[in-house]
Design an enzyme around this catalytic site. Structure first.
Site, PDB file in Angstrom:
ATOM      1  N   ASP A   1      51.210 -20.939   5.060  1.00  0.00           N
ATOM      2  CA  ASP A   1      52.035 -19.906   5.273  1.00  0.00           C
ATOM      3  C   ASP A   1      52.368 -20.340   4.016  1.00  0.00           C
ATOM      4  OD1 ASP A   1      51.508 -21.023   7.662  1.00  0.00           O
ATOM      5  OD2 ASP A   1      54.008 -20.687   8.119  1.00  0.00           O
TER       6      ASP A   1
ATOM      7  N   SER B   1      46.674 -26.817   7.860  1.00  0.00           N
ATOM      8  CA  SER B   1      48.531 -26.562   7.366  1.00  0.00           C
ATOM      9  C   SER B   1      49.406 -26.864   8.607  1.00  0.00           C
ATOM     10  CB  SER B   1      47.980 -24.782   8.191  1.00  0.00           C
ATOM     11  OG  SER B   1      49.835 -24.184   8.643  1.00  0.00           O
TER      12      SER B   1
ATOM     13  N   ASP C   1      46.833 -24.200   1.984  1.00  0.00           N
ATOM     14  CA  ASP C   1      47.655 -24.069   2.813  1.00  0.00           C
ATOM     15  C   ASP C   1      48.055 -22.897   3.354  1.00  0.00           C
ATOM     16  OD1 ASP C   1      50.312 -24.073   3.909  1.00  0.00           O
ATOM     17  OD2 ASP C   1      51.056 -23.478   2.209  1.00  0.00           O
TER      18      ASP C   1
HETATM   19 MG   LIG Z   1      53.325 -22.998   1.993  1.00  0.00          MG
END
Ligand SMILES: [Mg+2]
Length: 213
Positions: A11, A98, A9
């Site tokens: 963020d 993402s 991922d």
């Molecule tokens: Mg995240």
């Protein structure tokens, strides 16, 4: 257990920031956007509706996306470069999956030596002057279940896959048969800690290495 494909991922996993929230903050819209995110988390709004609502409010132009790209790099999580280099040295395929905005993530990926075609995220569409037009509404990553879809696609070509992330959507990878490692080095989420196959709460992402090599 060793895996062929390692997916991250972005963020709160590769970078400490939440990209869309930061774009909102930059435009003085943080509270409005955070309220929408909360509504989605509470199940009052569908992720797909929230996605459109948030971007309709923020309307990030090319300058905003370039700004976010720099912020992602400046706020890189401890141990990320070392982790990616070690995995690459061990011939692992690295992908980023993402729900963030793809053009803002590409420079971070490039710095880490991850090719553009291994970055799965939501494209932003600009006009010729760099003004915001729309986002890729057909993207699986702008709707719920999208991360599972990308993992399933990758698993058609590779036998073993691991997903590393902080959030509820990263848990979707388990539906595609991936091994899911929760990363709590930036944000610790009890739900993820409870449902992940493994959980790492070290501040350095390098703590995942012994679990995947
Ligand atoms: Mg995240």
């Amino acid at each position: 257990m060793s895996y062929d494909v390692i997916c991250f991922d972005c963020d709160s996993t590769l970078s400490r920031v939440e990209g869309i929230d930061e774009l909102a903050r930059r435009n003085g819209l943080f509270e409005q956007v955070a309220a929408l995110t909360d509504a989605a988390m509470n199940g009052e709004l569908a992720l797909e509706d929230v996605y459109a609502n948030r971007l309709d409010l923020i309307k990030p132009d090319k300058a905003a996306i370039d700004w976010l790209a720099e912020l992602y790099i400046a706020e890189m999580v401890e141990g990320v470069s070392e982790t990616i280099k070690t995995l690459q040295a061990n011939n692992k395929l690295i992908h980023i999956i993402s729900g963030g905005l793809r053009q803002a993530i590409l420079p971070l990926a490039e710095q880490l030596g991850i090719p553009d075609e291994h970055v799965h995220a939501v494209d932003v569409l600009f006009d010729d002057d760099g003004n915001y037009q729309d986002f890729a509404r057909h993207s699986p990553l702008a709707v719920s279940g999208g991360k599972a879809r990308i993992c399933r696609r990758l698993r058609m070509h590779h036998s073993s896959l691991v997903m590393i992330g902080d959030g509820k959507t990263d848990l979707e990878a388990k539906l595609a048969g991936a091994y899911m490692i929760g990363f709590g080095g930036v944000v610790r989420r009890p739900l993820v800690e409870e449902q992940a196959d493994s959980y790492v709460s070290d501040t350095s992402l390098a703590a995942v290495l012994p679990l995947v090599l």
